[in-house]
Design a protein around this motif. Structure first.
Motif: not given
Length: 416
Positions: A36-42
């Motif tokens: 989930s955190e990996a998608k935050w700023n993508t």
């Protein structure tokens, strides 16, 4: 167990019990959090309208070529090429999941309902809608979780699919293969995902990776927000796409980042400038606030109501541009001090009687109610009296009204 090793059996059972009780806490929860955190700023990748048009134009050209080749020389190569083009057309036009269309059975197409719309039902349709009912044909296939999923076919798609059905045997497609888009000399079907990606790469799109069925479906749901659809119309669209509006509600609204940049930022700027009360009773779409508008600096002098503070804004703007300052930095505490310094170095110009009458003619209601007008109202005031206010900017009109309101408040306080 065969060796009778009770100690090992007991250890295995204990280990299994620990895995069952601790796995979600120690492994899966952390893995989900990392994903989930990996998608935050993508960045959210949505297809360009220009790319979608290019893809449809490419498919039209290729369909014509493949159709001609298959009619002139029926063989498995030409049959497979037309099947891939038609499969991609059906997926893209209907915004369907590629797996659903790829697995379409031959019987679904050959046994489709070709009856005309009932005359009584047509009474509820417009003339254009009646033409559309005759133009398209509709079939139903099996979708996700066994749901019934509709598909609309254009006349060009129908012509291609009829040709594919009539030439199956001549092109080495097995009778035992139950799929509409079958592989020649096999019992499997053509993979829609491979076909869509192949054509996306070949059509000259700027972002071919965005032209997948999943992204196109989300794109259609998101863009539906520009149509102002009613609740029942939104349900019909979601049902056609195979979505449950309660589960996929996030698809049917603007992206989260866009909403926050375009909508919530208005509230933050209004709070920062102390103008939130000016927008009382309005929704986010009705709030109009310019991010480039500089913060007004008001003087408490007794004669401030007769002065035009436009020079303050002009001086601040020119100094900001020469120093390459951003509009955001002008809103900071440091820049407020700079504005006051520049204001002290400029001269003000008295308002003439004609200018005062022109402002009172249009904005007297704002002065009496104690509400500061916005940019739109000030521009309208200037447009109403262009000769009298030809030398005034909208900021100057706004500051004049603000100073008049402050003067009335001071007089009211003195009377008390």
């Amino acid at each position: 167990m065969i060796a009778g090793d009770e100690n090992t059996i007991r250890n295995v059972k204990v280990f299994k019990q620990i895995c069952d009780t601790k796995w979600s806490e120690c492994i899966s929860s952390k893995a989900l959090r990392n994903l989930s955190e990996a998608k935050w700023n993508t960045p959210q990748l949505l297809p360009f309208t220009e790319d979608v048009k290019k893809m449809h134009q490419y498919l039209n050209i290729r369909r014509t070529e493949c159709h001609t080749k298959l009619k002139e020389e029926p063989n498995k190569k030409h049959w497979a090429e037309l099947a891939k083009i038609t499969l991609c057309e059906v997926i893209i036009f209907n915004r369907r999941r590629e797996g659903e269309v790829s697995k379409m059975s031959l019987n679904v197409f050959t046994l489709r309902d070709t009856s005309l719309t009932h005359p009584d039902v047509e009474l509820a349709l417009t003339d254009l809608e009646k033409k559309l009912c005759r133009h398209f044909q509709r079939i139903e296939i099996k979708g996700k979780r066994g749901r019934k999923v509709p598909i609309l076919l254009t006349p060009d798609m129908m012509t291609s699919m009829d040709l594919l059905v009539n030439t199956r045997r001549n092109c080495e497609v097995l009778d035992e293969n139950p799929f509409m888009f079958a592989r020649p000399k096999a019992l499997t079907h053509i993979r829609g995902s491979d076909v869509v990606q192949q054509i996306a790469q070949s059509c000259g799109a700027k972002q071919p990776e965005a032209l997948s069925s999943t992204k196109l479906r989300k794109h259609m749901a998101t863009m539906s927000k520009t149509l102002n659809l009613k609740d029942n119309e939104m349900d019909n669209l979601a049902d056609f796409l195979g979505h449950d509006i309660r589960v996929h509600r996030e698809y049917y609204r603007l992206p989260e980042g866009t909403l926050q940049l375009a909508k919530i930022s208005k509230v933050l700027m209004a709070m920062e400038r102390g103008q939130l009360s000016d927008f009382k009773g309005r929704n986010l779409d009705e709030i109009n606030i310019d991010p480039q508008e500089n913060v007004a600096v008001y003087s408490d002098a007794s004669n401030s109501e007769d002065e035009d503070n436009t020079s303050v804004t002009d001086a601040a703007s020119s100094a900001a541009s020469s120093a390459s300052l951003s509009s955001a930095s002008l809103l900071s505490t440091k820049s407020s001090g700079m504005l006051l310094t520049w204001a002290s170095q400029t001269t003000t110009r008295k308002w003439t009687e004609a200018e005062i009458k022109a402002v009172e003619k249009t904005l007297m209601e704002y002065i009496s109610s104690g509400k500061v007008p916005g940019k739109a109202e000030c521009l309208k005031c200037i447009e109403t009296s262009p000769l009298a206010l030809k030398d005034r900017r909208w900021e100057g009109v706004k500051f004049y009204v603000k100073n008049r309101i402050d003067a009335l408040k001071r007089e009211s306080m003195k009377r008390r």
